[in-house]
Design a protein around this motif. Structure first.
Motif, short mmCIF file in Angstrom:
data_model
loop_
_atom_site.label_atom_id
_atom_site.label_comp_id
_atom_site.label_asym_id
_atom_site.label_seq_id
_atom_site.Cartn_x
_atom_site.Cartn_y
_atom_site.Cartn_z
N ALA A 193 -0.77 -1.29 -1.49
CA ALA A 193 0.31 -1.02 -0.55
C ALA A 193 1.26 0.03 -1.11
O ALA A 193 1.71 0.93 -0.38
CB ALA A 193 1.07 -2.31 -0.24
N GLU A 214 2.02 3.61 0.66
CA GLU A 214 3.40 3.96 1.00
C GLU A 214 3.81 5.27 0.34
O GLU A 214 4.47 6.12 0.95
CB GLU A 214 4.34 2.83 0.58
CG GLU A 214 5.78 3.08 0.95
CD GLU A 214 6.51 1.84 1.42
OE1 GLU A 214 7.74 1.90 1.51
OE2 GLU A 214 5.86 0.81 1.70
N HIS A 261 -3.20 -1.82 5.88
CA HIS A 261 -2.76 -0.94 4.80
C HIS A 261 -1.78 -1.61 3.83
O HIS A 261 -1.38 -0.97 2.85
CB HIS A 261 -2.13 0.32 5.37
CG HIS A 261 -3.09 1.18 6.13
ND1 HIS A 261 -4.11 1.88 5.51
CD2 HIS A 261 -3.21 1.43 7.46
CE1 HIS A 261 -4.81 2.54 6.43
NE2 HIS A 261 -4.29 2.28 7.61
N GLY A 262 -1.38 -2.86 4.07
CA GLY A 262 -0.53 -3.52 3.10
C GLY A 262 0.54 -4.39 3.72
O GLY A 262 0.62 -4.55 4.93
N ARG A 263 1.43 -4.93 2.84
CA ARG A 263 2.42 -5.93 3.25
C ARG A 263 3.86 -5.49 3.01
O ARG A 263 4.78 -6.28 3.20
CB ARG A 263 2.16 -7.24 2.50
CG ARG A 263 0.83 -7.91 2.85
CD ARG A 263 0.61 -9.13 1.97
NE ARG A 263 -0.67 -9.76 2.18
CZ ARG A 263 -0.88 -10.81 2.98
NH1 ARG A 263 0.12 -11.33 3.66
NH2 ARG A 263 -2.08 -11.36 3.09
N THR A 264 4.10 -4.26 2.55
CA THR A 264 5.46 -3.76 2.49
C THR A 264 5.91 -3.40 3.91
O THR A 264 5.10 -3.39 4.84
CB THR A 264 5.55 -2.52 1.60
OG1 THR A 264 4.74 -1.48 2.17
CG2 THR A 264 5.07 -2.81 0.18
N THR A 275 3.96 -0.34 5.18
CA THR A 275 2.53 -0.58 5.35
C THR A 275 2.24 -1.68 6.37
O THR A 275 1.16 -1.70 6.96
CB THR A 275 1.84 -0.88 4.01
OG1 THR A 275 2.48 -1.99 3.36
CG2 THR A 275 1.88 0.33 3.10
N THR A 294 -0.23 -1.30 9.58
CA THR A 294 -1.26 -2.31 9.80
C THR A 294 -1.28 -2.74 11.27
O THR A 294 -0.24 -2.86 11.91
CB THR A 294 -1.00 -3.52 8.88
OG1 THR A 294 -1.23 -3.11 7.53
CG2 THR A 294 -1.89 -4.70 9.22
N TYR A 344 -0.05 -10.88 9.13
CA TYR A 344 0.55 -9.83 8.31
C TYR A 344 1.92 -9.35 8.78
O TYR A 344 2.74 -8.94 7.97
CB TYR A 344 -0.40 -8.63 8.22
CG TYR A 344 -1.77 -9.02 7.74
CD1 TYR A 344 -1.95 -9.58 6.49
CD2 TYR A 344 -2.89 -8.86 8.56
CE1 TYR A 344 -3.20 -9.98 6.05
CE2 TYR A 344 -4.14 -9.24 8.12
CZ TYR A 344 -4.30 -9.81 6.88
OH TYR A 344 -5.54 -10.20 6.46
N ASP A 398 -7.58 5.98 2.78
CA ASP A 398 -7.20 4.72 2.11
C ASP A 398 -8.48 4.06 1.61
O ASP A 398 -9.19 3.39 2.35
CB ASP A 398 -6.46 3.82 3.10
CG ASP A 398 -6.07 2.48 2.48
OD1 ASP A 398 -6.53 2.16 1.37
OD2 ASP A 398 -5.30 1.74 3.13
#
Length: 452
Positions: A131, A135, A158-161, A164, A168, A174, A266
């Protein structure tokens, strides 16, 4: 694959119910101190792992077809990685590269410049997680282009921030309840051959046609001159191991180049031999402007990277990129050993061999049972999409039943997909043929039982 000496016996051995009593006791301890938002796919607790097996705290030896979500490609305790980590730990565990730099960070960047696609001048920045890498790739693209908009795709993860999560696609688990999200993120249609439909003449929609559809949306709804970056997984991970039709990625990359848009691949889950090439974009010769990496890069140690065009990355002012732990020296040592093992053990070739073993079996099974809608993937990144009998309606119930039955038999598999109806197979690339064959035998028997 060059022979590897396994530390643990590469056997499946179930000696208790799963989870066993010791795992159950740990679950009770966990409930008292670990946040409920942290979920685990499998309710057994690891005590040891090597090659293609995980031994739990009750002494069960489980075949691992998850590899920590494509992380332990060289094995969970590869001897070369272990030795490199031990050597580095004996000297220093941390100084922060932004304070007192060290050679390991530079050596990893040199290796990534060699392995990643493109013969242009490259730069690398190291981080802790996928992530973070994604970012920071967006930060670089926005800074270098002076534009704001970022284009991502249906089914993307693409992530959990915060940023991102915005990139997603899937809400649960998520994104739900975590907004508002970062602005100027736009979603385009993905090439998803199994669910794509057909042209009016009955022919399959090609990758080029799917790309034209996405590009038309971008141009009409955003405007090319507002787009800083296209961010795409060459093989989508959490979205369902979706492999776009050939021609989709090259067409997007060509459009991005023609319009001054940064093309970001990615490769967090698909990179480092997982798909049978060093990177999934290599399959069609696509050369990204920036490539994000993590997971398989360091044999299980936390490390991530952004590598790409020097003119883009060097456009960022001094101090604009970094992080306290980014490029930790122990993780760098593990990465250098891990990448060396991938080469020495020919894990690209090994991944292609795994693909042949698995898809041959599963496609034969798909011809027999119409609850298997699709078998797809590349290398050691493979999936089964389950559907309602005689349709393409997603069937998450069967997916869950297969996953649970496999665990009861001592085999760890993971699920994924926008519709929760995909079983993904991510074995360690050093798993033995014998162990993989045994896992496939059990998987076939489980699918037969569930189908009946």
């Amino acid at each position: 694959m060059t022979s590897i000496e396994y530390r643990l016996p590469q056997v499946r051995r179930v000696v208790t119910e799963l989870p066993g009593p010791n795992s159950a006791a740990l679950t009770q301890r966990r409930k008292a101190v670990i946040g409920a938002g942290v979920a685990s796919s499998v309710p057994v607790y690891a005590a040891d792992a090597d090659g293609g097996v995980i031994v739990d705290v009750d002494g069960n030896s489980l075949i691992d077809l998850g590899s920590g979500i494509a992380v332990t490609s060289v094995g969970a305790s590869n001897p070369a990685v272990v030795a490199a980590v031990q050597e580095q730990v004996a000297h220093f565990t941390h100084t922060c590269f932004m304070v007192t730099p060290y050679e390991g960070y530079i050596a990893v960047a040199e290796k990534l410049a060699e392995l990643t696609p493109g013969d242009f001048d490259k730069r690398t920045v190291l981080f802790n997680s996928g992530a973070e890498a994604v970012e920071n790739a967006v930060k670089i693209a926005r800074h270098a282009t002076g534009r704001d908009a970022v284009v991502v795709f249906d089914h993307a993860y693409h992530g959990r921030t915060n940023l991102t999560m915005a990139l997603t696609a899937k809400a649960m688990p998520y994104k739900a309840g975590f907004g508002p999200f970062a602005p100027e993120v736009y979603r385009a249609p993905m090439s998803y051959p199994f669910r794509e439909g057909l042209n009016k003449d009955g022919s399959a929609i090609t990758g080029a046609q799917a790309a034209a559809r996405a590009i038309s949306m971008i141009e009409k709804q955003i405007g090319a001159d507002h787009v800083a970056a296209i961010v795409i997984e060459p093989v989508q991970g959490e979205g369902g191991f979706i492999v776009p039709a050939d021609g989709f990625l090259p067409a997007l990359s060509e459009w991005a180049t023609a319009n001054g848009v940064v093309f970001v691949a990615d490769e967090v889950q698909a990179g480092f031999c997982r798909t049978g090439d060093w990177f999934a974009v290599d399959h069609e010769g696509v050369v990204p402007d920036l490539i994000t990496m993590a997971k398989g890069i360091a044999g299980g140690m936390p490390l991530a990277a952004v590598t790409g065009r020097a003119d883009l990355i060097d456009a960022v002012h001094a101090g604009g990129l970094g992080g306290t732990y980014g490029g930790n020296p122990v993780a760098c040592a593990a990465a250098l050993a891990s990448m060396s093992q991938m080469d020495e053990l020919d894990l690209r070739g090994r991944a292609k061999h795994i693909e042949e073993m698995v898809t041959t079996r599963l496609r034969t099974l798909a011809d027999e049972f119409d609850i298997i809608g699709d078998v797809r993937g590349r290398g050691g990144m493979l999936a089964i999409e389950f559907v309602e009998s005689g349709s393409i309606e997603p069937n998450p119930a069967v997916t869950k039943a297969v996953s649970s039955a496999m665990l009861a038999e001592g085999i760890i598999i993971l699920t994924c997909g926008t519709y929760g109806n995909v079983v993904r197979l991510l074995p360690s690339l050093v798993i033995s043929d014998e162990l993989l064959t045994e896992a496939l035998d059990v998987l076939e028997a489980v699918i037969r039982k569930v189908a009946a």
